[in-house]
Design a protein around this motif. Structure first.
Motif, mmCIF file in Angstrom:
data_model
loop_
_atom_site.group_PDB
_atom_site.id
_atom_site.type_symbol
_atom_site.label_atom_id
_atom_site.label_comp_id
_atom_site.label_asym_id
_atom_site.label_seq_id
_atom_site.Cartn_x
_atom_site.Cartn_y
_atom_site.Cartn_z
ATOM 1 N N THR A 68 3.395 2.931 -2.170
ATOM 2 C CA THR A 68 4.547 3.141 -3.187
ATOM 3 C C THR A 68 5.959 3.368 -2.484
ATOM 4 O OG1 THR A 68 5.034 5.732 -3.026
ATOM 5 C CG2 THR A 68 2.767 5.132 -3.838
ATOM 6 N N PRO A 69 6.789 3.502 -3.261
ATOM 7 C CA PRO A 69 8.140 3.612 -2.806
ATOM 8 C C PRO A 69 8.663 5.093 -2.784
ATOM 9 C CG PRO A 69 8.423 2.973 -5.198
ATOM 10 C CD PRO A 69 6.877 2.909 -4.967
ATOM 11 N N SER A 88 4.326 4.963 1.968
ATOM 12 C CA SER A 88 5.470 5.131 1.081
ATOM 13 C C SER A 88 6.925 4.405 1.812
ATOM 14 C CB SER A 88 5.638 6.353 0.480
ATOM 15 O OG SER A 88 7.167 6.631 -0.075
ATOM 16 N N PHE A 89 7.286 3.911 1.063
ATOM 17 C CA PHE A 89 8.834 3.465 1.684
ATOM 18 C C PHE A 89 9.956 4.489 1.601
ATOM 19 C CE2 PHE A 89 7.168 -0.710 0.348
ATOM 20 C CZ PHE A 89 7.474 -1.501 1.269
ATOM 21 N N ILE A 120 11.821 6.121 -0.870
ATOM 22 C CA ILE A 120 13.017 5.707 -1.594
ATOM 23 C C ILE A 120 13.235 6.534 -2.871
ATOM 24 C CG2 ILE A 120 13.899 4.003 -2.890
ATOM 25 C CD1 ILE A 120 13.115 1.836 -0.955
ATOM 26 N N ALA A 126 14.403 0.473 -4.993
ATOM 27 C CA ALA A 126 12.895 -0.137 -4.950
ATOM 28 C C ALA A 126 12.956 -1.387 -5.193
ATOM 29 C CB ALA A 126 12.236 0.844 -5.851
ATOM 30 N N ILE A 136 13.728 -4.081 -2.474
ATOM 31 C CA ILE A 136 12.967 -4.145 -1.333
ATOM 32 C C ILE A 136 12.149 -5.422 -1.432
ATOM 33 C CG2 ILE A 136 10.478 -3.620 -0.311
ATOM 34 C CD1 ILE A 136 11.081 -0.753 -1.449
ATOM 35 N N ILE A 181 6.854 -5.929 0.819
ATOM 36 C CA ILE A 181 5.875 -5.275 0.138
ATOM 37 C C ILE A 181 4.374 -6.026 0.620
ATOM 38 C CG2 ILE A 181 4.755 -4.906 -2.016
ATOM 39 C CD1 ILE A 181 7.781 -5.093 -3.343
ATOM 40 N N CYS A 210 4.302 1.464 -8.883
ATOM 41 C CA CYS A 210 5.870 1.548 -9.429
ATOM 42 C C CYS A 210 6.154 0.354 -10.143
ATOM 43 C CB CYS A 210 6.879 1.811 -8.076
ATOM 44 S SG CYS A 210 8.512 2.110 -8.818
ATOM 45 N N LEU A 216 8.928 -2.127 -8.222
ATOM 46 C CA LEU A 216 8.625 -2.911 -7.204
ATOM 47 C C LEU A 216 8.307 -4.318 -7.705
ATOM 48 C CD1 LEU A 216 6.444 -0.612 -4.777
ATOM 49 C CD2 LEU A 216 8.742 -1.631 -4.588
#
Length: 250
Positions: free
Chosen positions: A138-139, A164-165, A167, A173, A176, A181, A200, A203
């Motif tokens: 996920t972000p 997770s990123f 964010i 998001a 990215i 990813i 998400c 993304l």
């Protein structure tokens, strides 16, 4: 000035949506959802969007705050004409607000219409793929991830691991790179997981689903891919796009 208000040409109105219409309640902050969905549905399916009011930063509080505007956004999609199915396009928002509450809001303005969301669609995809054990990318920030894990666990899935990123902006998001990813998915996915889930709608994950599947040797599900797959079922459309993973082969 001459004004002719009844031009005399012979014509018949054309059907511009022979395979159906899908309404999308998108987030005001989502920069990606329309682009992805138009790639993920076949020609002949029309995607009509309205946006629900929300704001960054993404938190449980901001996600839940959009709930009162869902009905208004849904009512603004082809009023007096209607669509064949409605999407609420937020995975984390569904987890935070509750799927039943989201559907009740939409049904308050479109009674009886088939409704889906990324969480519902993803879970249907996992079941179609025979997947129970999930690696999740996920972000989101931690509190949103924890709510997502609770919802997936409540629905009977085992979360092997989550990454997770971290964010809190939908716009960021979407920024990215898809390659990042893919790299994160390859590193994160546990060998014991049945599927990698990339969560998400913001993304740009749909573009790398097939690459990740080839690298991992297992199915990959992302929010927008699952949404399109499930919505096409809801409108009874048998046509499928190519190039977006094993899910569309089911």
């Amino acid at each position: 000035m001459r004004y002719d208000d009844h031009l005399r040409y012979e014509y018949e109105f054309e059907t511009i949506d022979p395979l159906g219409r899908i309404g999308v309640i998108a987030l005001a902050t989502d920069f990606n959802i329309e682009t992805d969905l138009r790639r993920l549905v076949p020609v002949g399916v029309e995607v009509l969007t309205n946006r629900v009011l929300n704001a960054n930063p993404i938190s449980l509080e901001s996600l839940r705050a959009m709930a009162p505007d869902i009905a208004r956004a849904g009512a603004g999609i082809l009023p007096n004409v209607g669509v064949d199915a409605m999407i609420y396009a937020c995975t984390s928002g569904t987890a935070a607000i509750g799927e039943e509450n989201v559907e009740a809001a939409i049904h308050s303005v479109w009674p009886g219409i088939p409704v889906t969301n990324p969480l519902k669609s993803a879970c249907a995809a996992f079941e179609a793929l025979g997947a129970k054990r999930l690696s999740v990318l996920t972000p989101y920030v931690r509190e949103v991830n924890e709510t997502l894990v609770e919802e997936l666990t409540r629905r009977g899935f085992e979360i092997v691991n989550i990454g997770s990123f971290n964010i809190d902006s939908d716009f960021d998001a979407t920024r990215i790179p898809s390659d990042a990813i893919a790299a994160a998915g390859r590193d994160l996915c546990d060998p014991s997981a049945d599927v990698l889930f990339v969560s998400c709608t913001a993304l740009r994950a749909a573009a790398v689903v097939e690459t990740l599947e080839a690298d991992l040797g297992k199915p990959v599900v992302c929010s927008n891919q699952a949404l399109a797959w499930h919505a096409l079922q809801l409108i009874g459309c048998a046509a499928r796009p190519t190039g977006f993973g094993r899910l569309f082969d089911r």
